[in-house]
Design an enzyme around this catalytic site. Sequence first.
Site, PDB file in Angstrom:
ATOM      1  N   GLY A  57       0.838  -1.077  -0.007  1.00 22.59           N
ATOM      2  CA  GLY A  57       0.061  -0.141  -0.011  1.00 22.59           C
ATOM      3  C   GLY A  57       0.820   1.363   0.005  1.00 22.59           C
ATOM      4  N   CYS A  84       5.501  -6.568   1.386  1.00 17.35           N
ATOM      5  CA  CYS A  84       5.671  -4.985   2.034  1.00 17.35           C
ATOM      6  C   CYS A  84       4.898  -3.996   3.199  1.00 17.35           C
ATOM      7  CB  CYS A  84       5.466  -3.717   0.257  1.00 17.35           C
ATOM      8  SG  CYS A  84       6.343  -2.775  -0.022  1.00 17.35           S
ATOM      9  N   TYR A  85       4.039  -3.130   2.612  1.00 18.21           N
ATOM     10  CA  TYR A  85       3.363  -2.610   3.261  1.00 18.21           C
ATOM     11  C   TYR A  85       3.014  -3.081   4.777  1.00 18.21           C
ATOM     12  CZ  TYR A  85       0.477   0.398   6.620  1.00 18.21           C
ATOM     13  OH  TYR A  85      -0.273   1.218   6.719  1.00 18.21           O
ATOM     14  N   HIS A 171       7.837  -7.582  -3.687  1.00 14.50           N
ATOM     15  CA  HIS A 171       6.787  -7.773  -4.147  1.00 14.50           C
ATOM     16  C   HIS A 171       6.745  -9.760  -5.004  1.00 14.50           C
ATOM     17  CE1 HIS A 171       4.300  -4.035  -3.725  1.00 14.50           C
ATOM     18  NE2 HIS A 171       5.778  -3.822  -3.988  1.00 14.50           N
ATOM     19  N   GLU A 173       4.232 -11.325  -6.083  1.00 10.09           N
ATOM     20  CA  GLU A 173       3.517 -11.496  -7.281  1.00 10.09           C
ATOM     21  C   GLU A 173       3.661 -11.120  -8.550  1.00 10.09           C
ATOM     22  OE1 GLU A 173       3.446  -9.393  -4.789  1.00 10.09           O
ATOM     23  OE2 GLU A 173       2.666  -7.376  -4.907  1.00 10.09           O
ATOM     24  N   ASP A 229     -17.352 -10.425 -21.817  1.00 18.39           N
ATOM     25  CA  ASP A 229     -18.147 -10.772 -20.613  1.00 18.39           C
ATOM     26  C   ASP A 229     -19.709 -11.362 -20.566  1.00 18.39           C
ATOM     27  OD1 ASP A 229     -15.994 -10.180 -19.369  1.00 18.39           O
ATOM     28  OD2 ASP A 229     -15.914  -7.776 -18.404  1.00 18.39           O
ATOM     29  N   LYS A 370      -9.903 -11.421 -15.596  1.00 22.81           N
ATOM     30  CA  LYS A 370     -10.855 -11.893 -17.323  1.00 22.81           C
ATOM     31  C   LYS A 370     -10.314 -12.670 -17.699  1.00 22.81           C
ATOM     32  CE  LYS A 370     -12.198  -9.070 -20.481  1.00 22.81           C
ATOM     33  NZ  LYS A 370     -13.104  -8.198 -20.676  1.00 22.81           N
TER      34      LYS A 370
END
Length: 514
Positions: A57, A84-85, A171, A173, A229, A370
């Site tokens: 964040g 991280c945060y 991170h 990710e 979608d 998605k």
Amino acid sequence: MEKKNEKILILDFGGQYTQLIARRVREQHIYSEVIPFNMQSGKIKAMQPSGIILSGGPASVEQDGAPFCDPGIFTLGIPVLGICYGMQLTAKMLGGKVKKAKDREYGRTEVLPEDKSGLLKDTKDVTVCWMSHTWQVTEAPTGFKVTGSSANCPVAVMEDRDRKIYGVQFHPEVTHTEEGKTILRNFLYEVCDCAGDWTMDTYLETVVTAIRKTVGEEKVLLALSGGVDSAVTAALIQRAIGDNLVCVFVDHGLLRKNESEQVCSIFQDLFPVHFVRVDAASRFFADLKGVCDPEEKRHIIGKDFIEVFREKAAELGKIGYFAQGTIYPDVIESGQAVNASVIKSHHNVGGLPAELGFTELIEPLRLLFKDEVRSLGEKLGLPPELVCKQPFPGPGMAVRVVGEVTPEKVRIVQESDAIFREEIEKAGLTGMISQYFTVLTGARSVGVMGDERIYGNVIALRAVTTDDFMTADWVQLPYDVLCRVSQRIVNEMNDVCRIVLDITSKPPASIEWE
Ligand code: XMP
């Protein structure tokens, strides 16, 4: 939908990568949900997660008003990973120290694992990680062991294996963290003891059964836009309830070249559903006459769409449910991730059902990203040209014609756009670009065609790559492709005499021109 005990909850502290964390967890076949950072620990416990991740964040834990989670989270006995945060918060709340670093650490950083028996199992002796921080943990709380560090960051990884609480300053990710997948996997499978049985096949089965149960013998109405979608929503509901699904396709005349015909042929011939097409182009153009302001255009299109749809719905008799192709990023971004129900909700993101007077809403894609929606579409047998379609804005070409929208101007964008798309496809570049289209800039420019001086239109080419459409980079298209596109547009279109390339990232520019 999801297995009760096989779920990772991600507390969102506003980091730019929060959704990416959720996707990375799902890529490892474990269902994940993003929840607000301040959700009470009792509520979290009731959701029976296998693990909790505290996201990054923008705040600093030392600043006034910094977001804190419920401290009870650390005593639930459920594994926690702070990123991280989230790591700094863990340290701060459990008695460690967080300080501003001498040097801000940003980008690729070498982390040296000091103990590879936990979170860093199977990583290299020097592992490249992506850092982005100004503050850092300088002293891990009691009970924690520091298992990795970098040149500027003495506590890059910390672990309290007894309490199953972990923290990483980098991170895992993002793909720049070369062994991020391994590190997350260690947390998910070794620490949280997940089995990893979240797949699209099981999702499909469960959601079809759930739709049948919810809807019963009632009719369901779906606004089909031709986008991925709504198309996947149609195919999914059709699988569940067959002819009781009614799809209404409002053609506002602002679609891409041949798109209306493509949608009709897919849903009438290839994938038959109860399909109603409303040709409303003249109504939309009449209402857009003389309107130049982008927001006003959007407003008029939205209003007309609802009116046309409402008129059509009234003709169809009793409809029990309204279906919508809301996907998970819409839910997260609209702040509705709390209490998100799997297929049925009385809330909505876009506002359409409320405007139409529907209270019973089904949103079978509400929990999917998605790429998961595309994979579900493939499983349902939708053609690749539909499943892989790039996103297209609801107001269509109206936001790609700068200024007043007329049928003639829309035709110019449609024709140039079709040429651009054709050349990109021929060059095999579609998979590398997130969105690409042409824009009628509204500028006029002098040119010479034959022996005549003309004062023609200026077309801009826009091509971007992006993960989430919140930020984007312009694509460095090969010169030979640009050359062919430019030549073809000016040769094949009499009224266009100049082609320009949009080389602006987002921010500051938006992806669309209006
Ligand atoms: P911008 O232009 O805001 O676009 O950078 C981000 C993404 O959103 C799409 N977009 C819209 N989609 N209604 C939509 O349904 C709109 O009014 C609208 N405006 C932009 C855009 O195509 C891109 O994918």
